[in-house]
Design a protein around this motif. Structure first.
Motif, PDB file in Angstrom:
ATOM      1  N   ARG A 194       0.742  -1.135  -0.008  1.00  0.00           N
ATOM      2  CA  ARG A 194      -0.036   0.214   0.002  1.00  0.00           C
ATOM      3  C   ARG A 194       0.846   1.404   0.027  1.00  0.00           C
ATOM      4  O   ARG A 194       0.567   2.382   0.187  1.00  0.00           O
ATOM      5  N   THR A 195       2.309   1.107   0.116  1.00  0.00           N
ATOM      6  CA  THR A 195       2.987   2.314   0.014  1.00  0.00           C
ATOM      7  C   THR A 195       4.118   2.097  -1.016  1.00  0.00           C
ATOM      8  O   THR A 195       4.691   1.223  -1.321  1.00  0.00           O
ATOM      9  N   ASP A 196       4.396   3.133  -1.648  1.00  0.00           N
ATOM     10  CA  ASP A 196       5.365   3.017  -2.840  1.00  0.00           C
ATOM     11  C   ASP A 196       6.787   3.232  -2.524  1.00  0.00           C
ATOM     12  O   ASP A 196       7.491   4.294  -2.282  1.00  0.00           O
ATOM     13  N   ALA A 197       7.066   2.123  -1.834  1.00  0.00           N
ATOM     14  CA  ALA A 197       8.635   1.879  -1.541  1.00  0.00           C
ATOM     15  C   ALA A 197       9.557   1.815  -2.911  1.00  0.00           C
ATOM     16  O   ALA A 197       8.838   1.569  -3.758  1.00  0.00           O
ATOM     17  N   LYS A 198      10.737   2.309  -2.842  1.00  0.00           N
ATOM     18  CA  LYS A 198      11.483   2.398  -3.974  1.00  0.00           C
ATOM     19  C   LYS A 198      12.647   1.476  -3.898  1.00  0.00           C
ATOM     20  O   LYS A 198      12.942   0.970  -3.042  1.00  0.00           O
ATOM     21  N   VAL A 199      12.804   1.113  -5.090  1.00  0.00           N
ATOM     22  CA  VAL A 199      14.014   0.329  -5.584  1.00  0.00           C
ATOM     23  C   VAL A 199      14.951   0.996  -6.163  1.00  0.00           C
ATOM     24  O   VAL A 199      14.676   1.369  -7.122  1.00  0.00           O
ATOM     25  N   LEU A 200      16.373   0.946  -5.503  1.00  0.00           N
ATOM     26  CA  LEU A 200      17.302   1.971  -6.453  1.00  0.00           C
ATOM     27  C   LEU A 200      18.268   0.881  -6.946  1.00  0.00           C
ATOM     28  O   LEU A 200      18.706   0.019  -6.353  1.00  0.00           O
ATOM     29  N   CYS A 201      18.632   1.027  -8.199  1.00  0.00           N
ATOM     30  CA  CYS A 201      19.756   0.546  -8.822  1.00  0.00           C
ATOM     31  C   CYS A 201      20.119   1.439  -9.967  1.00  0.00           C
ATOM     32  O   CYS A 201      19.698   2.513 -10.464  1.00  0.00           O
ATOM     33  N   SER A 202      21.429   0.952 -10.290  1.00  0.00           N
ATOM     34  CA  SER A 202      22.183   1.800 -11.546  1.00  0.00           C
ATOM     35  C   SER A 202      21.539   1.655 -12.899  1.00  0.00           C
ATOM     36  O   SER A 202      20.678   0.592 -13.240  1.00  0.00           O
ATOM     37  N   GLU A 203      21.645   2.673 -13.808  1.00  0.00           N
ATOM     38  CA  GLU A 203      21.302   2.556 -15.182  1.00  0.00           C
ATOM     39  C   GLU A 203      21.823   1.525 -15.833  1.00  0.00           C
ATOM     40  O   GLU A 203      21.354   0.884 -16.850  1.00  0.00           O
ATOM     41  N   GLN A 204      22.900   0.921 -15.228  1.00  0.00           N
ATOM     42  CA  GLN A 204      23.370  -0.276 -15.977  1.00  0.00           C
ATOM     43  C   GLN A 204      22.693  -1.633 -15.391  1.00  0.00           C
ATOM     44  O   GLN A 204      23.299  -2.637 -15.820  1.00  0.00           O
ATOM     45  N   ALA A 205      22.044  -1.690 -14.392  1.00  0.00           N
ATOM     46  CA  ALA A 205      21.306  -2.713 -13.669  1.00  0.00           C
ATOM     47  C   ALA A 205      20.476  -3.721 -14.737  1.00  0.00           C
ATOM     48  O   ALA A 205      19.968  -2.912 -15.948  1.00  0.00           O
ATOM     49  N   HIS A 206      20.471  -4.842 -14.591  1.00  0.00           N
ATOM     50  CA  HIS A 206      19.874  -5.734 -15.548  1.00  0.00           C
ATOM     51  C   HIS A 206      18.290  -5.588 -15.571  1.00  0.00           C
ATOM     52  O   HIS A 206      17.719  -5.186 -14.558  1.00  0.00           O
ATOM     53  N   TYR A 207      17.752  -5.851 -16.707  1.00  0.00           N
ATOM     54  CA  TYR A 207      16.254  -5.503 -16.818  1.00  0.00           C
ATOM     55  C   TYR A 207      15.189  -6.369 -16.099  1.00  0.00           C
ATOM     56  O   TYR A 207      14.171  -6.120 -16.030  1.00  0.00           O
ATOM     57  N   ALA A 208      15.884  -7.339 -15.355  1.00  0.00           N
ATOM     58  CA  ALA A 208      15.110  -8.051 -14.480  1.00  0.00           C
ATOM     59  C   ALA A 208      14.660  -7.402 -13.326  1.00  0.00           C
ATOM     60  O   ALA A 208      13.544  -7.640 -12.899  1.00  0.00           O
ATOM     61  N   MET A 209      15.061  -6.083 -13.397  1.00  0.00           N
ATOM     62  CA  MET A 209      14.341  -5.143 -12.269  1.00  0.00           C
ATOM     63  C   MET A 209      12.802  -4.918 -12.785  1.00  0.00           C
ATOM     64  O   MET A 209      12.187  -4.607 -11.888  1.00  0.00           O
ATOM     65  N   LEU A 210      12.617  -5.034 -14.156  1.00  0.00           N
ATOM     66  CA  LEU A 210      11.073  -4.778 -14.513  1.00  0.00           C
ATOM     67  C   LEU A 210      10.484  -5.863 -14.220  1.00  0.00           C
ATOM     68  O   LEU A 210       9.152  -5.659 -13.670  1.00  0.00           O
ATOM     69  N   ASN A 211      10.649  -7.336 -14.265  1.00  0.00           N
ATOM     70  CA  ASN A 211       9.851  -8.347 -14.000  1.00  0.00           C
ATOM     71  C   ASN A 211       9.638  -8.314 -12.631  1.00  0.00           C
ATOM     72  O   ASN A 211       8.476  -8.715 -12.243  1.00  0.00           O
ATOM     73  N   SER A 212      10.692  -8.014 -11.686  1.00  0.00           N
ATOM     74  CA  SER A 212      10.205  -8.212 -10.231  1.00  0.00           C
ATOM     75  C   SER A 212       9.299  -7.197  -9.870  1.00  0.00           C
ATOM     76  O   SER A 212       8.509  -7.323  -8.951  1.00  0.00           O
ATOM     77  N   THR A 213       9.747  -6.115 -10.227  1.00  0.00           N
ATOM     78  CA  THR A 213       8.583  -4.909  -9.694  1.00  0.00           C
ATOM     79  C   THR A 213       7.390  -4.919 -10.238  1.00  0.00           C
ATOM     80  O   THR A 213       6.281  -4.658  -9.536  1.00  0.00           O
ATOM     81  N   ASP A 214       7.189  -5.319 -11.579  1.00  0.00           N
ATOM     82  CA  ASP A 214       5.875  -5.459 -12.093  1.00  0.00           C
ATOM     83  C   ASP A 214       5.152  -6.643 -11.640  1.00  0.00           C
ATOM     84  O   ASP A 214       4.037  -6.442 -10.917  1.00  0.00           O
ATOM     85  N   TRP A 215       5.713  -8.148 -11.341  1.00  0.00           N
ATOM     86  CA  TRP A 215       4.886  -8.918 -10.862  1.00  0.00           C
ATOM     87  C   TRP A 215       4.714  -9.198  -9.446  1.00  0.00           C
ATOM     88  O   TRP A 215       4.043  -9.687  -8.947  1.00  0.00           O
ATOM     89  N   THR A 216       5.545  -8.423  -8.527  1.00  0.00           N
ATOM     90  CA  THR A 216       5.418  -8.332  -7.127  1.00  0.00           C
ATOM     91  C   THR A 216       4.217  -7.249  -6.831  1.00  0.00           C
ATOM     92  O   THR A 216       3.382  -7.146  -5.826  1.00  0.00           O
ATOM     93  N   GLY A 217       3.651  -6.571  -8.059  1.00  0.00           N
ATOM     94  CA  GLY A 217       2.765  -5.653  -8.078  1.00  0.00           C
ATOM     95  C   GLY A 217       3.303  -4.215  -7.172  1.00  0.00           C
ATOM     96  O   GLY A 217       2.577  -3.199  -6.913  1.00  0.00           O
ATOM     97  N   LEU A 218       4.617  -4.196  -6.804  1.00  0.00           N
ATOM     98  CA  LEU A 218       5.310  -3.041  -6.520  1.00  0.00           C
ATOM     99  C   LEU A 218       4.963  -1.886  -7.505  1.00  0.00           C
ATOM    100  O   LEU A 218       4.723  -0.644  -7.399  1.00  0.00           O
ATOM    101  N   GLY A 219       5.266  -2.219  -8.922  1.00  0.00           N
ATOM    102  CA  GLY A 219       5.017  -1.197  -9.931  1.00  0.00           C
ATOM    103  C   GLY A 219       6.345  -0.709 -10.281  1.00  0.00           C
ATOM    104  O   GLY A 219       7.158  -0.378  -9.662  1.00  0.00           O
ATOM    105  N   MET A 220       6.471  -0.959 -11.761  1.00  0.00           N
ATOM    106  CA  MET A 220       7.887  -0.437 -12.321  1.00  0.00           C
ATOM    107  C   MET A 220       8.151   1.129 -12.123  1.00  0.00           C
ATOM    108  O   MET A 220       9.428   1.281 -12.010  1.00  0.00           O
ATOM    109  N   ASN A 221       7.084   1.826 -11.655  1.00  0.00           N
ATOM    110  CA  ASN A 221       7.506   3.173 -11.591  1.00  0.00           C
ATOM    111  C   ASN A 221       8.077   3.452 -10.191  1.00  0.00           C
ATOM    112  O   ASN A 221       8.724   4.520  -9.958  1.00  0.00           O
ATOM    113  N   ASN A 222       8.209   2.507  -9.585  1.00  0.00           N
ATOM    114  CA  ASN A 222       8.992   2.723  -8.246  1.00  0.00           C
ATOM    115  C   ASN A 222      10.608   2.352  -8.144  1.00  0.00           C
ATOM    116  O   ASN A 222      11.162   2.241  -7.445  1.00  0.00           O
ATOM    117  N   ILE A 223      11.080   1.926  -9.617  1.00  0.00           N
ATOM    118  CA  ILE A 223      12.508   1.801  -9.717  1.00  0.00           C
ATOM    119  C   ILE A 223      13.016   3.331  -9.842  1.00  0.00           C
ATOM    120  O   ILE A 223      12.365   3.896 -10.330  1.00  0.00           O
TER     121      ILE A 223
END
Ligand SMILES: *Cc1c(COP(=O)(O)O)cnc(C)c1O
Length: 565
Positions: A194-223
């Motif tokens: 229920r809270t927009d917690a943030k995930v911080l990673c570098s520009e060079q981080a692997h695009y798996a960041m999208l899978n996990s923020t999307d599928w957990t429901g946290l939302g890709m905009n929180n990267i």
């Protein structure tokens, strides 16, 4: 053959022993072993007869599968014979990349060692299930010991750490995010995020960041993507501090900071120790739990094998250049000790797919945070029952078993050799490139095995031209034109590889391309999607590659360039 009596079970016309592996020994000729031998011989028949061959399996380079055609498949009333089915299975491997082939230089690859193949194949025969002790029995040692060895290499107390195998480096990303959310937003386990917690990673981080923020429901905009330094491709700690401080001031919780260790092409290691300091300085607001520090070490973990290497005495006689890079990578990866968890892929150049483990420093915290009620129909028959906190329910033991076999079979020395071999190939090519002023390696300062090459029309001074394209906005058009040239060369090389074209009596290597090694210096935040650096990618990590293969690759690239120009 002595027919095992059990196979004569009353089953009508259905001949059990024709279909299902017998639970008793198959008699003196071991019919089962013969079937498996037939399978292995069949698949081996797709390997070429000599090194002078194309880097794919079989003869036919065509992609014969189309989705339209495949979607017309229906179940037939009668089954086919084992040999018929086997032949169909084998034929699907036709044209597939032959990862260990000396002309495969396309990417980091799942080159399979013998012990890992045997380990994962055997788990297919009896299917241990590492969901709980009753179904895994002693095979769970592979998961437990591999995790312990890795935790120990990371400099942790292996007795307090743990690890769980999962479906890839992207699965490890998922685990870190779930761990982070459960720690930072404990209510999220029952009530949802229920809270927009943030995930911080570098520009060079692997695009798996999208899978996990999307599928957990946290939302890709929180990267939140942290900038990287132009020279090293590592996380810009000043920018990270700005972002963390802003979150701190505004009471925005940080779920996790992900350090990439190392990035796939540039072999860049983020500064974990400095990240840890920042997280200590700017903790989450007291209503939230502590942010997680995760290392995506799925590629870089293997440099830990150099941890106890005597770089001064150099007992394995690595060359100066290899030694220097290995030492730098080894020092960089050791910062993993400051993380809460890290991910490891064994299939990045050691084992068959998929073999990944998420390793955590504090077993008691992780396993308790993620604990669920036990199922009524599982009984705990031993003390290791990961189904209580794992993402999956049934988990095949193939990944953990092949990882364990790899660690035992190769040992630290073997892993060092595999890594050093890639570096040796890279440095050999770098020396050869000195003879060609129209080619330049844009990542020669990196310490990984990958070479990213730009080649220009003959008579161009590549180093000078590249420097202009990288820095000077007035050269933007030239940059884009030369990107197009590189794209065309890459396409032609791909065509030649698939067509089995021979150059100087040898087949064309399998190479790839990167279309965004980095943005041009003036192209801040990659606002201009076209002002980025394309490069041919040579990833010479197959353990069978020799210097002659590297030279041949240069020759083919030059020929393709001539053809395109
Ligand atoms: C390959 C890779 C991943 C994804 O791992 P899979 O095993 O393909 O799921 C994540 N991060 C990095 C740095 C990688 O190289």
């Amino acid at each position: 053959m002595d027919k095992p009596e059990i196979n004569e079970a009353e089953n009508g016309d259905f001949l059990t022993n024709k279909f299902f592996a017998s639970p008793v020994q198959d008699g003196s000729d071991d019919a089962f072993a013969l079937l498996m031998t037939e399978a292995i011989r069949g698949i081996d028949s797709l390997k070429p007869l000599s090194r002078n061959s194309s880097a794919f399996l079989g003869e036919n380079p065509e992609l014969t599968v189309t989705r339209d055609h495949a979607q017309r498949a229906v179940l037939k009333p009668e089954g086919e014979s084992f040999t018929e089915v086997l032949n169909q299975i084998i034929s699907t491997f036709e044209g597939l990349p032959n990862w260990g082939h000396p002309l495969n230089m396309s990417n980091i690859c799942p080159q399979e060692n013998y012990a890992a193949i045997a380990a994962s194949m055997l788990t297919q025969i009896f299917s241990p299930n590492i969901l709980e002790a009753e179904y895994a029995w002693n095979t769970s040692i592979a998961e437990l010991e591999s995790s312990a060895m890795l935790a120990d290499l990371a400099g942790w107390d292996a007795g307090k750490a743990g690890g769980i195998f999962t479906y890839g480096g992207s699965g490890c990303w998922m685990y870190q995010l779930k761990y982070a959310l459960s720690r930072v937003l404990p209510d999220s386990r029952e009530q949802g995020i229920r809270t927009d917690a943030k995930v911080l990673c570098s520009e060079q981080a692997h695009y798996a960041m999208l899978n996990s923020t999307d599928w957990t429901g946290l939302g890709m905009n929180n990267i939140i993507k942290i900038k990287t330094l132009p020279d090293t491709n590592t996380m810009d700690i000043t920018h990270l501090e700005q972002v963390i401080r802003e979150c701190f001031d505004r009471h925005i919780p940080i779920a996790s900071v992900v350090c990439t260790m190392a990035s796939t092409d540039a072999c860049a290691f983020d500064p974990v120790k400095a990240v840890r300091k920042l997280l200590d300085r700017y903790p989450n607001h007291p209503q939230y739990g502590k942010a997680l520090l995760y290392c995506d070490a799925v590629i870089g973990w293997s440099w830990l094998a150099f941890k106890d290497y005597d770089f001064a005495a150099n007992p394995q006689n690595f060359t100066e250049a290899v030694l220097e890079s290995a030492q730098k990578n080894c020092e960089a990866i050791q910062e993993i000790q400051y993380a809460d968890a890290f991910g490891v892929d064994f299939h990045k150049n050691f084992s068959p797919l998929v073999s990944s483990v998420f390793v955590y420093k504090d077993r008691s915290e992780f396993e308790n945070l993620l604990k669920r009620e036990s199922s009524a129909y599982l009984q705990e028959r031993g003390d290791y029952n990961p189904h209580n906190y794992s993402l999956e329910v049934s988990r095949a033991a193939g990944g953990s078993m092949s990882a364990w076999a790899t660690l035992k079979f190769l040992g630290a020395n073997g892993i060092q050799h595999v890594l050093a071999h890639g570096l040796k190939n890279k440095h050999y090519m770098l020396r050869q490139l000195e003879f060609y002023s129209d080619m330049t390696c844009v990542n020669s300062a990196d310490n990984g095995a990958a070479l990213l090459l730009r080649i220009y029309p003959e008579d161009t001074d590549a180093a000078l031209q590249y420097a202009q394209e990288l820095h000077d906005e007035t050269s933007r058009n030239q940059l884009i034109n030369h990107n197009t040239l590189i794209q065309k060369i890459s396409d032609l090389l791909w065509k030649w590889f698939r067509e089995k074209k021979q150059i100087g009596g040898r087949f064309t290597p399998y190479l790839s391309i990167t279309k965004g090694f980095r943005p041009a210096v003036y192209n801040k935040n990659t606002i201009d999607p076209e002002a980025v650096i394309y490069a041919l990618k040579v990833y010479p990590v197959s353990t069978y590659i020799t210097e002659a293969d590297m030279q041949h690759a240069i020759h083919c690239i030059r020929l393709a360039r001539n053809e395109v120009v």
